[in-house]
Design a protein around this motif. Structure first.
Motif, PDB file in Angstrom:
ATOM      1  N   TYR A   1      -0.037   0.918   4.510  1.00  0.00           N
ATOM      2  CA  TYR A   1      -0.822   2.187   4.162  1.00  0.00           C
ATOM      3  C   TYR A   1       0.082   3.294   4.818  1.00  0.00           C
ATOM      4  O   TYR A   1       1.217   3.970   4.758  1.00  0.00           O
ATOM      5  CB  TYR A   1      -1.163   2.067   6.035  1.00  0.00           C
ATOM      6  CG  TYR A   1      -1.128   3.142   7.656  1.00  0.00           C
ATOM      7  CD1 TYR A   1      -2.740   3.332   7.321  1.00  0.00           C
ATOM      8  CD2 TYR A   1      -1.381   4.122   7.708  1.00  0.00           C
ATOM      9  CE1 TYR A   1      -3.792   4.650   8.256  1.00  0.00           C
ATOM     10  CE2 TYR A   1      -1.346   4.634   8.693  1.00  0.00           C
ATOM     11  CZ  TYR A   1      -2.527   5.010   8.642  1.00  0.00           C
ATOM     12  OH  TYR A   1      -3.327   6.390   8.951  1.00  0.00           O
ATOM     13  N   SER A   2      -1.231   4.210   4.459  1.00  0.00           N
ATOM     14  CA  SER A   2      -0.861   5.684   4.627  1.00  0.00           C
ATOM     15  C   SER A   2      -1.851   7.485   5.052  1.00  0.00           C
ATOM     16  O   SER A   2      -2.870   6.469   5.089  1.00  0.00           O
ATOM     17  CB  SER A   2       0.157   6.533   2.720  1.00  0.00           C
ATOM     18  OG  SER A   2      -1.252   6.090   1.811  1.00  0.00           O
ATOM     19  N   SER A   3      -1.401   7.830   5.360  1.00  0.00           N
ATOM     20  CA  SER A   3      -1.861   8.747   6.225  1.00  0.00           C
ATOM     21  C   SER A   3      -1.274  10.091   5.592  1.00  0.00           C
ATOM     22  O   SER A   3      -0.114  10.916   5.907  1.00  0.00           O
ATOM     23  CB  SER A   3      -2.628   8.679   7.602  1.00  0.00           C
ATOM     24  OG  SER A   3      -2.527   9.817   8.235  1.00  0.00           O
ATOM     25  N   ASP A   4      -2.801  11.266   4.847  1.00  0.00           N
ATOM     26  CA  ASP A   4      -2.727  12.884   5.048  1.00  0.00           C
ATOM     27  C   ASP A   4      -2.834  13.589   5.471  1.00  0.00           C
ATOM     28  O   ASP A   4      -4.388  12.960   6.263  1.00  0.00           O
ATOM     29  CB  ASP A   4      -1.277  13.279   3.657  1.00  0.00           C
ATOM     30  CG  ASP A   4      -2.581  12.304   2.445  1.00  0.00           C
ATOM     31  OD1 ASP A   4      -3.614  12.966   3.087  1.00  0.00           O
ATOM     32  OD2 ASP A   4      -2.340  12.397   1.462  1.00  0.00           O
ATOM     33  N   SER A   5      -3.259  15.314   5.437  1.00  0.00           N
ATOM     34  CA  SER A   5      -4.212  15.565   5.938  1.00  0.00           C
ATOM     35  C   SER A   5      -5.280  15.280   5.324  1.00  0.00           C
ATOM     36  O   SER A   5      -6.416  16.246   6.291  1.00  0.00           O
ATOM     37  CB  SER A   5      -3.552  17.090   5.155  1.00  0.00           C
ATOM     38  OG  SER A   5      -3.467  17.526   3.942  1.00  0.00           O
ATOM     39  N   LYS A   6      -5.927  14.498   4.213  1.00  0.00           N
ATOM     40  CA  LYS A   6      -7.368  14.337   3.314  1.00  0.00           C
ATOM     41  C   LYS A   6      -7.880  13.436   3.373  1.00  0.00           C
ATOM     42  O   LYS A   6      -8.442  12.706   3.576  1.00  0.00           O
ATOM     43  CB  LYS A   6      -7.251  15.221   2.265  1.00  0.00           C
ATOM     44  CG  LYS A   6      -6.330  16.610   1.913  1.00  0.00           C
ATOM     45  CD  LYS A   6      -6.566  16.851   0.817  1.00  0.00           C
ATOM     46  CE  LYS A   6      -6.292  18.008   0.287  1.00  0.00           C
ATOM     47  NZ  LYS A   6      -6.483  18.502  -1.468  1.00  0.00           N
ATOM     48  N   ARG A   7      -6.726  12.466   3.546  1.00  0.00           N
ATOM     49  CA  ARG A   7      -6.978  10.747   3.934  1.00  0.00           C
ATOM     50  C   ARG A   7      -5.914   9.845   5.099  1.00  0.00           C
ATOM     51  O   ARG A   7      -5.313  10.692   4.773  1.00  0.00           O
ATOM     52  CB  ARG A   7      -7.012  10.290   2.486  1.00  0.00           C
ATOM     53  CG  ARG A   7      -6.020  10.152   1.761  1.00  0.00           C
ATOM     54  CD  ARG A   7      -5.122   9.508   0.419  1.00  0.00           C
ATOM     55  NE  ARG A   7      -5.956   8.324   0.304  1.00  0.00           N
ATOM     56  CZ  ARG A   7      -4.952   7.224   1.135  1.00  0.00           C
ATOM     57  NH1 ARG A   7      -3.251   7.709   1.934  1.00  0.00           N
ATOM     58  NH2 ARG A   7      -5.040   6.318   1.004  1.00  0.00           N
ATOM     59  N   ARG A   8      -6.890   9.019   5.438  1.00  0.00           N
ATOM     60  CA  ARG A   8      -6.343   7.252   5.588  1.00  0.00           C
ATOM     61  C   ARG A   8      -6.747   6.226   5.193  1.00  0.00           C
ATOM     62  O   ARG A   8      -8.205   6.320   5.303  1.00  0.00           O
ATOM     63  CB  ARG A   8      -5.674   7.678   7.181  1.00  0.00           C
ATOM     64  CG  ARG A   8      -7.365   7.769   7.760  1.00  0.00           C
ATOM     65  CD  ARG A   8      -6.621   8.010   9.667  1.00  0.00           C
ATOM     66  NE  ARG A   8      -6.477   8.925   9.877  1.00  0.00           N
ATOM     67  CZ  ARG A   8      -7.251   9.278  10.598  1.00  0.00           C
ATOM     68  NH1 ARG A   8      -8.733   9.649  11.219  1.00  0.00           N
ATOM     69  NH2 ARG A   8      -6.919  11.203  11.267  1.00  0.00           N
TER      70      ARG A   8
END
Length: 343
Positions: free
Chosen positions: A93-100
């Motif tokens: 799983y990953s999360s940044d400012s544009k998506r998760r």
């Protein structure tokens, strides 16, 4: 700032326990939550809860749920900037400012099969020199380069060496217990230490790996490259050794039971902190690893402390227990939230 109302706590946290945490800034965090379930016939849901305490609309609360991950850990990378979680069978799983959201599992991108036919188990993810690494059994390390991008250090010719009798079929089933890795830390990108297995401690200088003569065959759990220039290593029962390269000595004794052993180790404000599922520990003057509350006043309970991460600037410690989380600046404890505030 009050993060949760009774309603928002019920919507975002109730029914889950906190399993891990990751630090972005002093105002931004991610918590890995696991659903409380009596039956394990179906995997409990894993929730990634992102909190932002800065900005005009603070607090900002968001989460992503998945039922497909188990025994995950999470880290915050800064090259690239993102939260990354991986479970034992390499689901991501990953999360940044544009998506998760979820990604392609590591094993579907690169082979996790060892030369003796076994599969690598991912023990944890950590941030080292800004990068996220997945730490695996059989002395495997996988460097994160971006979404669906992982590099096996062995593919670059930079993997840790295997024992001379590694291909002996009589021993193939025991290597995951005998060899590391379980944790990784670094002073910089050319001075890594990785630990795990039965006293299996290695140093990487950016070009080659060197086995460190740690004076124990105990099962190693954590490693930390500390601010005093030493490397601290803990075992399954909380015993601690310190040193560097070829010089090592035991600096703390302990007899913690299985399940209470340190799973995190960080240097913060001139002291080693060890985090477990049952709270925080430190070394006392008698060279014993003891609960932090035995040494300092005002330490919050193990319900809201245990897992640890340190802010990138080194000024704050984030810690989370099964039912809440706290910040510590070296002097003052600030409780971010606790389930007991809403019961």
């Amino acid at each position: 700032m009050k993060i949760f109302s009774k309603e928002t706590f019920k919507a975002n946290v109730e029914g889950y326990t906190i399993f891990d945490c990751a630090f972005n800034t002093v105002d931004r965090f991610c918590f890995l939550l696991v659903e409380e379930k009596e039956s394990r016939d179906i995997l409990p849901r894993t929730r990634f809860l992102v909190l932002g305490l800065d900005g005009p609309k603070a607090p900002r609360i968001g989460y992503y749920d998945t039922g497909e991950m188990s025994f995950s850990t999470i880290a915050r990378g800064f090259d690239p900037e993102e939260y990354v979680a991986v479970d034992t069978v390499s689901k991501v799983y990953s999360s940044d400012s544009k998506r998760r959201g979820e990604e392609i599992p590591i094993e579907n991108l690169i082979s996790l099969k060892t030369p003796v036919g076994t599969m690598v188990t991912i023990r944890r993810v950590v941030r080292v020199a800004g990068k996220v690494y997945a730490v695996g059994s059989n002395r495997r390390l996988y460097r994160r380069e971006g979404i669906d991008q992982w590099v096996d250090l062995h593919s670059e010719g930079l993997g840790a060496p295997m024992p001379a009798d590694y291909h002996d079929p009589k021993l193939s089933g025991s290597w995951s217990r005998v060899m590391g890795f379980r944790d990784l830390s670094a002073f910089n990108e050319k001075d890594f230490y990785a630990a795990g297995g039965e006293g299996d401690l290695w140093r990487f200088d950016g070009k080659a790996w060197y086995q460190c003569p740690l004076p124990t065959n105990a099962q190693l759990e954590t490693v930390c490259c500390a601010g005093d220039g030493k490397v601290y290593v803990s075992d399954l029962h909380g015993n601690v050794w310190a040193g560097r390269e070829d010089q090592w000595a035991q600096v703390a004794r302990s007899e913690l039971s299985w399940g209470s052993q340190p799973v995190d180790a960080f240097w913060f404000k001139g002291r080693m902190y060890f985090g477990a599922q049952e709270g925080l520990y430190a070394i006392n003057d008698d060279k014993e690893l003891v609960p932090l509350g035995d040494l300092d006043d005002g330490v919050p309970s193990s319900m809201v402390t245990g897992r640890i991460d340190i802010s990138p600037d080194g000024n704050h410690l984030l810690t989370a227990g099964p039912y809440g989380a706290c910040l510590f600046d070296g002097q003052t404890w600030t409780r971010l939230f606790s389930a007991y505030d809403f019961r």
